[in-house]
Every structure is written in structure tokens, then in C-alpha cells.
Scaffold this active site. Sequence first.
Site, PDB file in Angstrom:
ATOM      1  CB  SER A 109      -8.124   3.874   2.716  1.00 21.84           C
ATOM      2  OG  SER A 109      -7.268   3.199   3.618  1.00 21.84           O
ATOM      3  CB  SER A 152      -8.320   1.119   5.724  1.00 26.78           C
ATOM      4  OG  SER A 152      -8.910   2.388   5.646  1.00 26.78           O
ATOM      5  CE  LYS A 160      -3.907   2.044   2.578  1.00 31.23           C
ATOM      6  NZ  LYS A 160      -4.825   1.871   3.713  1.00 31.23           N
TER       7      LYS A 160
END
Lengths: 94, 478
Positions: free
Chosen positions: B150, B174, B75
Site C-alpha cells: 500500500s 506494504s 505516508k
Amino acid sequence: MGLMDKDIEKLAILARINLTPEEKETYAVQFNSILDSTRVLDELPTDVVEPLIYVLPLYNVMRDDEVRPSLSNDEAMANAPLHEEAKFKVPRLI
Amino acid sequence: MKLYQLSVKKIAEMLARREVKAQEVLESVAERISQVEHKIQAFTTLTLEEAQKTAMDIDRRGEITGLAGIPCGIKDNLCTRGVKTTCASKMLENFIPPYDATVVNKLKSDGAVMVGKMNMDEFAMGFSTETSCFYPTHNPWDLARVPGGSSGGSAAAVAAGEVFYALASDTGGSIRQPAAFCGVVGLKPTYGRVSRYGLVAFASSMDQVGPLTRDVTDCALVMNAICGYDHRDSSSREAEVPDYRDFLQTDIKGMKIGFPREYFLDEVEPSVREAVKKALLKYEELGAVVEETSLPHSKYALPVFQIIASAETSSSMARYDGVRYGYRDENAQDIAEMMSNSRGRGLGPEVKRRILLGTHFLSKDSYDAYYLKAMKVRRLIKEDFDRAFEKFDLLVSPAAVSTAFKLGEKTEDLSGVLNIPANLAGIPAMSIPGGVVDGLPVGLQLMGPPLAEGTLLKAAYAFEQGSDYHLRTPILEV
């Protein structure tokens, strides 16, 4: 009593964020609805409740004061928008 | 079967036995990326050249173990030395970290092959990956839908076969909500279980790094690689890390499972509720004792999070001042104007909103009424869990209130109601494929007491072995 445009302006100055007039308007509306949604917390009596700041017991983590390898000046400055040798360069302060 | 479709475990075995080369595995993934990435847009940066070098090195090794040679995604809020770490924000668009996050470092020393950085909501603030400053990511199950957020890029890439696994972060769901939307396994470990060093902070008292994988076994394998104490993270826990593979057992007879009634209310779509209830029946069939329970303060979790997360954001985002790194407005006359313009233009609306709100919550006149109050209620929420775990080994609920929704459809997602309490209490929670509604995956959330990742993996594994949801893969025209 809700937040007014001038309150948003004050927050923007404190947080150092330049906002457009449209942003100020949008945020004023959004903030008031968010503040309303937090009112529900008022129904809970919490006088005797200790605040939970961290889920873990925290204590200072100390180590001996010995020099360890760290970033070189060049590496540390590599992402600076503007620099001169090993110094960050900024617009005038006063 | 193509190589990119196999599990981490299978690829690891094949590499160890020299049945395949790391370079061939990478080629398979690279080909898949070239075929589907223009549709999914899961990456912010591709690092295939570097990956190629790593794969060649691995192939020269005498012995290949662990995650060595297996392509993964990271990420884009985890620092990667020499590779842009943008947080999907204009503010950090050109930021190249001079160091690796501890988890990245651990994977590298294991020989992992990073193929790129994954798209996300800007600074991890969002629930759909639509607040990325670059482009939204699309859900591989239906390209018109969001992958969640997210960590949408991470979850979508794992589901689409672009990477075998990904590392992501979870502050209020997330990892778990995107896992649910994309039909993959996502685990948010206990707070402090995994080092946060090098994870760009959102709300420091809740941020935690965890894996996204295609099945539970792979989740255990990645957990083995990333957990453990780190002297660079002062909130890191000094607890022994078990071998999580030991928990991959199907015998869960007598395991006590609670389902909190507050997690099955009207916010949750009826079809999702039904799917999760069916999953609970499955647990009964497997010999678990399933009972309803209550976490009475659940409804306060969202406002508490709103306050605490914003307050911590306003503090953690103060570092973006246009001086040391990040976007800088070049035309300002003095330093205050330079900072205000840089932040005003470099940060997106969602991020600015949270900073301003947090500034309000922490101001002298609001501190007691909001921030202090929220921290007190946070304790009540944590105590709900403490009480529940005196009676139950774990709690089961939906991982999201719906299946994946369409791009542009929502300005808020109530899934936070189901995800946030675990972050507030610091407990481990995971989402596993738990059903299907109209062809879209449904996520089943498992929550356990602190450091009970093993129990979660065991319950998840038992469920998975008795189902075939994890074997379904999205069909992407290539």
C-alpha cells in the site's frame, strides 16, 4: 454451506455498514471464494497448539494516576462533523 | 548531479559542512516535484510552505546534525499535527489530527523537513495504490505500471527524487513490495521496534512503521532516528537501540544464509526467481554460506493473514462512526442509520469487504473455526522461523512474485505469500534492489530473527556495495 445474501445483510447490520444491492451480491461471491481459500487450514491438526495472539509477551503498562497535559476541548472537537460547545451532536437515539 | 539526486548521507554531510543551505536542498526537491509530480501522483497533500519555514529555521541553526534539513515524505496514515491525514479515504478526507505520531515527532525534533503526505491504498489495504480514493500513483520506471502498495506513493516519490526518504507502514508487505517495484530500499522493523502511536491502525498485531530510502546507508540513518521505546505504545519494546551505522560493513564471511524453498515456487515469475538465485550466488562470492531450507507452514500464511487481518480490521475500523471525526451522512433520521450510511459511503469496497469478513470471522459461530484456528497456525508459522534462525543468521527470498505490473491488470497479488509470514511472526524484513528484469527493478527480501535489523543492514550493505542496482535511477522526461 456458503454465505447467502441474507448472511451478508446480517453482517452489514452488525458492522453498521449500509450496502447497495450490487455490493451485497459482489461480496457474497467474494466471501465464498475467500472462505473456500481458508479451508486449507483444516488439514492441519492444531488441537495441542496454543493460539499466538501477539508476538510479544504483553503485560499491562501502568503509570501513576497523575494529570498530564492533554488536548483542549476545542482541539478535541475540531474534527467533529457536528458539535455544540464541548458536546458531540448526533441524530436522535430513541 | 542535482541536489535532489543525492543520498540522505551526502546531503547531511553537505549541510553539516555548510556547503549547501537547507533552503537550496528544498528548492531542488520542490523543482523536481513541479516537474514530475503530475506524472507520478505520489502525494495526497503537499506542505511546501511549511517546509520552507522549517528549512529557514534549520539554516539559522549553529550546528546541523542528523536528518535536519533533509526533505522527506510521510505516508498519509501517520498523524501529522495540523496537516490532513486522509489514509486516502473519503472517510478521513478532511481529518486534521491534533497531534503528531511519535515517529513524526521524532523526525520533527531532529529537524526533518516534511514536504508532504504520501498516497497509499485506502487505509493501507491493497497492493497497488489503486484503491486510493484520490488517484492511483504511477511507477517512475514505467508510468503505465503500479508502484506497488500500500505504500506506493512513498516508494514512488523516493525513486523519482521527489523526497530523499519516506516513512511508511507494513502490515503484510506494504513497505517491501512497493520497495521492490520501485527499486528502493524498504525495511519493516521487528514488531514493537518502532512506535505505532499515531499510526492509523489496520491490523494492530502486525502494523509496523519503517523507512523507504534509496540505499542501505540511508535506511540505517533513518532507523537511527525512528527506533526506540515509546510509553504511548503499549506494544513498544524496551530494547536498546544500536547505532545502525555500525552495521554498514562489507565483511560477511561465514554469515549463514538460508533460502526457504517455499519462497521459490511457481507463484514467483521465473525471471524473478532467476534474478534472486543470481543474488544468492553473489552472497556466496562474498563469503556467506548459502543453503536451502524449509519453512513448511508458509502456504498457510495467506489464509491466516486473511482471517487475522480482517478480524483486527473489523475492530480497529469501528471508530469511524461519523460522530467524533470523519465523514458523516447528514440526512439520516436516527443514529444507527447515520452510522451505517456514513460507513457505507465513506469507506471504499476493499475496506468494507475486510470489515464485513472480520465481523464474520469473529462472530460466535465462526470464531473457533476461523479466528482461533488462524491464531494457532500463526504460532506454527512463527515456530518455523524460530527453528530456521537456530541455524541461519538470515533468510533470503524474492520480495515480490513479479516486477511491477500494469495499472488495472490485477485484482490480487500473490506477493503477500512472500511478505506476510514476517508480519505474522513479528520479525524484521527488508527489500533491497536485487536485480533487473526487462528494465524493471527486482526486490531481494532479507528476513532475520527479532531485533536483528543490524544483521539485515549488514547483509544488505555488503550486497549493495558489490552491485550497482541501487545506482540505477528511473529516467523521467521533464
